[in-house]
Design a protein around this motif. Structure first.
Motif: not given
Ligand SMILES: Nc1ncnc2c1ncn2[C@@H]1O[C@H](COP(=O)(O)OP(=O)(O)O)[C@@H](O)[C@H]1O
Ligand SMILES: [Mg+2]
Length: 372
Positions: A311-314, A134-136, A256-258, A217-222, A188-190, A225-227, A181-183
């Motif tokens: 941090i984006n997610e675990i 749960d991302k929230v 892009a993932k698969y 809903a979250e702010v997009a990081v300008p 897998s970005s669905v 880079r994905e680390i 905007i995310k569920p």
């Molecule tokens: N806040 C953000 N700012 C910039 N890019 C984002 C952000 N959130 C998600 N992304 C992009 O969307 C992709 C998928 O989002 P993510 O939250 O990792 O969901 P999933 O669990 O589906 O992988 C990330 O790998 C990244 O490319």
């Protein structure tokens, strides 16, 4: 040491079924044959369980004749029940290696079955799995641990159905643009949309609401880079070197993932002085903040514009093909794929032994409940 029966579970009912088949195949091929006997267990998209040599080919292409199986939730039996022409036979299991991504696999539900059965299993337990899904909820725990997260808002899908336009205005006012905007309970970005235009926001909210009971809903990081960092262990977790994903699309979406095979993994990531250590430390803190065990991949976003790190997610069951980031990151620090599997199984067995040693029952002094 006698050979252990390892049930590798793959497939599942989520949108990541296909990815899981590939991960599961890699794990089964790589497990040291002198140490383990692989028991393949495939879960179909309909939720039915299959075992036998043909379980994989059956899920991939409906070929072969696998046998139905079930994992009984009764404690201490350490078996799978296998349908042998209408009679249930017992297949002994020593440890389970779930390689199912997404809901009903990575979210604690499957882990709950292993807990009931008291079977050792690889990876995060019920709570960490559920919270990481749960991302929230995971953002809240990261925030509490002082780990930087992007500003976010969340709503119920019920609210979106009632007043998407009003919510869209509120989000723009509080967070601005661009947005993601995310569920929150998918992977897998669905269902994810990058929104750059205020007029597209309400539709993006409604789209995410089709997949989940909540919308994030979250702010997009300008210029993000994905680390990514791989973490391994129970109470004393270790972090790999950080790697970088260079997505082939505007963001790291499903294709892009698969699908297109054009995204690149750079290991190790090239980072400014000191950033490497900071990210590794933060990855371990994030892992701990969710009570992860066994393994997890911790994903970060760094703004090219400002250098800010978030941090984006675990992910508690990260992609596990031999070319996936998680195993490649440990390979880069001298732990080859098959040895990584050994360690994960070792952590599973150790946690299980520790849990078995806990006091589980309490006997009241009086039979008070008999009189109720
Ligand atoms: N806040 C953000 N700012 C910039 N890019 C984002 C952000 N959130 C998600 N992304 C992009 O969307 C992709 C998928 O989002 P993510 O939250 O990792 O969901 P999933 O669990 O589906 O992988 C990330 O790998 C990244 O490319
Ligand atoms: Mg992700």
């Amino acid at each position: 040491m006698s050979r252990k029966n390892v049930a590798v579970i793959f497939g599942g009912r989520s949108g990541e079924h296909e990815v899981s088949l590939v991960s599961g195949q890699s794990v089964m091929r790589a497990l040291h044959p002198e140490r383990y006997t692989v028991v393949p267990v495939g879960i179909g998209k309909d939720g039915r369980w299959w075992t036998g040599e043909d379980a994989m080919s059956f899920l991939r292409s409906s070929e072969g004749a696998p046998r139905r199986c079930l994992l009984p939730p009764e404690p201490g039996r350490n078996i799978l029940l296998v349908d042998d022409g209408g009679r249930w036979t017992e297949q002994p299991i020593d440890v389970v290696f779930p390689v199912i991504h997404g809901s009903n696999g990575e979210d604690g539900t499957l882990q709950g079955v292993f807990e009931l059965a008291e079977l050792p299993f690889v990876g995060a337990g019920v709570t960490a799995s559920a919270v990481a899904m749960d991302k929230v909820l995971q953002k809240r725990l990261h925030r509490e641990a002082g780990i930087p997260i992007v500003p976010f808002l969340h709503y119920t899908s019920h609210d979106i159905a009632l007043r998407a336009e009003e919510i869209a205005r509120e989000i723009i006012e509080k967070l601005g643009l661009p947005l993601f905007i995310k569920p929150p309970n998918l992977g897998s970005s669905v269902g994810i949309t990058r929104v750059t235009d205020a007029d597209a926001l309400a539709d993006a909210l409604r789209h995410a609401a089709r997949f989940d009971r909540k919308v994030l809903a979250e702010v997009a990081v300008p210029e993000a880079r994905e680390i990514e960092v791989a973490v391994l262990g129970n109470e004393d977790p270790v972090a790999s070197v950080p790697g970088e994903v260079v997505p082939s699309n505007e963001f790291y979406d499903y294709d892009a993932k698969y699908v297109d095979g054009a995204s690149q993994l750079l290991i190790p990531a090239e980072l400014p002085e000191g950033m490497d250590e900071r990210i590794r430390r933060m990855a371990v803190e994030a892992y701990r903040s969710l009570d992860c065990e066994g393994m997890a991949r911790v994903d970060f976003l760094i703004s090219r514009a400002s250098g800010e790190l978030y941090i984006n997610e675990i992910n508690t069951i990260p992609g596990f093909t031999s070319i996936s980031m998680y195993p490649k990151l440990f390979d880069a620090v001298g732990i080859p794929y098959a040895d990584l599997l050994d360690r994960l199984i070792e952590f599973a067995l150790r946690r299980h032994a520790e849990k078995q040693a806990l006091t589980r029952s309490y006997t009241p002094k009086e039979d008070w409940y008999r009189h109720e």
